[in-house]
Design a protein around this motif. Structure first.
Motif, PDB file in Angstrom:
ATOM      1  N   GLN A  12       0.484  -4.816  -8.474  1.00 17.89           N
ATOM      2  CA  GLN A  12       1.238  -5.208  -7.286  1.00 17.89           C
ATOM      3  C   GLN A  12       2.408  -4.268  -7.032  1.00 17.89           C
ATOM      4  OE1 GLN A  12       2.041  -9.241  -8.535  1.00 17.89           O
ATOM      5  NE2 GLN A  12       0.493 -10.096  -7.155  1.00 17.89           N
ATOM      6  N   SER A  13       3.109  -3.888  -8.103  1.00 17.20           N
ATOM      7  CA  SER A  13       4.249  -2.991  -7.958  1.00 17.20           C
ATOM      8  C   SER A  13       3.809  -1.629  -7.429  1.00 17.20           C
ATOM      9  CB  SER A  13       4.941  -2.823  -9.316  1.00 17.20           C
ATOM     10  OG  SER A  13       6.016  -1.910  -9.226  1.00 17.20           O
ATOM     11  N   LEU A  14       2.715  -1.119  -7.963  1.00 22.06           N
ATOM     12  CA  LEU A  14       2.207   0.176  -7.512  1.00 22.06           C
ATOM     13  C   LEU A  14       1.693   0.105  -6.078  1.00 22.06           C
ATOM     14  CD1 LEU A  14       0.330   1.165 -10.775  1.00 22.06           C
ATOM     15  CD2 LEU A  14       2.288   2.391  -9.792  1.00 22.06           C
ATOM     16  N   ARG A  47       0.731  -7.711 -12.185  1.00 20.99           N
ATOM     17  CA  ARG A  47       2.091  -7.370 -11.749  1.00 20.99           C
ATOM     18  C   ARG A  47       2.270  -5.856 -11.642  1.00 20.99           C
ATOM     19  NH1 ARG A  47       3.128 -11.872 -15.126  1.00 20.99           N
ATOM     20  NH2 ARG A  47       3.625 -10.564 -16.928  1.00 20.99           N
ATOM     21  N   GLU A  48       1.677  -5.121 -12.575  1.00 14.68           N
ATOM     22  CA  GLU A  48       1.752  -3.658 -12.510  1.00 14.68           C
ATOM     23  C   GLU A  48       1.029  -3.142 -11.266  1.00 14.68           C
ATOM     24  OE1 GLU A  48       0.520   0.226 -15.265  1.00 14.68           O
ATOM     25  OE2 GLU A  48       0.115  -1.819 -15.970  1.00 14.68           O
ATOM     26  N   ARG A  54       2.712  -1.975  -3.694  1.00 17.48           N
ATOM     27  CA  ARG A  54       3.852  -2.072  -2.777  1.00 17.48           C
ATOM     28  C   ARG A  54       4.460  -0.694  -2.519  1.00 17.48           C
ATOM     29  NH1 ARG A  54       4.934  -6.967  -5.589  1.00 17.48           N
ATOM     30  NH2 ARG A  54       6.298  -5.843  -7.039  1.00 17.48           N
ATOM     31  N   ALA A  55       4.494   0.132  -3.547  1.00 15.00           N
ATOM     32  CA  ALA A  55       5.096   1.461  -3.416  1.00 15.00           C
ATOM     33  C   ALA A  55       4.231   2.410  -2.591  1.00 15.00           C
ATOM     34  CB  ALA A  55       5.339   2.058  -4.804  1.00 15.00           C
TER      35      ALA A  55
END
Length: 226
Positions: free
Chosen positions: A105-107, A102-103, A109-110
């Motif tokens: 994926q968040s990075l 999840r970490e 996407r950014a």
């Protein structure tokens, strides 16, 4: 939440070949040879798969940046991050690895890099049901011998999904059996999951799947991956 890592490896330190060799054997002897993903072998043979070794000192930021870099090659349909982890790395725990995903994926996407779908494979994934279903079998199949994150190019997956939905509509129009998943948004994944369940959900097919997965398990003091 940031996942705890072991200290970073010194620059230039060579990592073992074991993790990459195990990942390659898993893909060929399990995923491809059992036809668990009909697109895996054609994509690999066409040069669409990239495999990247990730060490214990590499965090989510490194992984997101590396995938973003590899994603610039339009021919890269699938990027597989293969984790070669030291004995003290918290990501040996599948729950920690899920948080790490999840970490990552968040990075990613950014980063505004090309869109990719990502899922984990891990040796400690559990089925967690008393009776196997098409969905729960996915967890068994993803019980790879080493932790991995599989990233699939979204544009390629959408094109394949559109083709599958078109085929489903044609089967419906012709009156051919199509199953309850025919026109759902997840038609592609459900179709593959159902096909895998019919082949490997029970009986001889399940035994062969379990035997092939067990043959790749790394045991303490093992000197080889066979």
């Amino acid at each position: 939440m940031t996942c705890p890592l072991t200290p970073a490896a010194p620059p230039g330190e060579a990592l073992t070949e074991d993790a990459m060799a195990l990942a390659a054997r898993y893909l060929e002897s399990v995923v491809e040879d059992l036809d668990l993903c009909p697109y895996a072998r054609p994509s690999r043979r066409a040069g669409g798969v990239r495999m990247e070794r990730i060490g214990s000192g590499h965090g989510a930021e490194h992984c997101a940046a590396r995938v973003a870099e590899l994603a610039q090659d339009a021919a890269a349909e699938a990027i597989l991050l293969v984790f070669d982890l030291g004995p003290g790395d918290a990501r040996h725990d599948v729950r920690v690895f899920e948080t790490f995903l999840r970490e990552f994926q968040s990075l990613y996407r950014a980063s505004n890099a090309p869109a990719f779908y990502s899922v984990i494979f891990h040796p400690r994934i559990e089925e967690r049901v008393s009776r196997t279903t098409p969905d729960s079998l996915i967890q068994v199949i993803r019980r790879a011998p080493v932790p991995m994150i599989q990233c699939l190019r979204a544009s390629v997956m959408e094109a394949v999904r559109a083709q599958a939905q078109s085929s489903a509509r044609e089967r419906l129009a012709s009156g051919a059996p199509s199953g309850g998943w025919a026109l759902s948004d997840s038609v592609l994944s459900q179709a593959v999951a159902q096909a895998n369940f019919e082949r490997c959900g029970e009986g001889d097919g399940r035994r062969e799947l379990e035997e092939r997965l067990s043959a790749l398990v790394v045991r303490p003091n093992d000197e080889s991956t066979s």
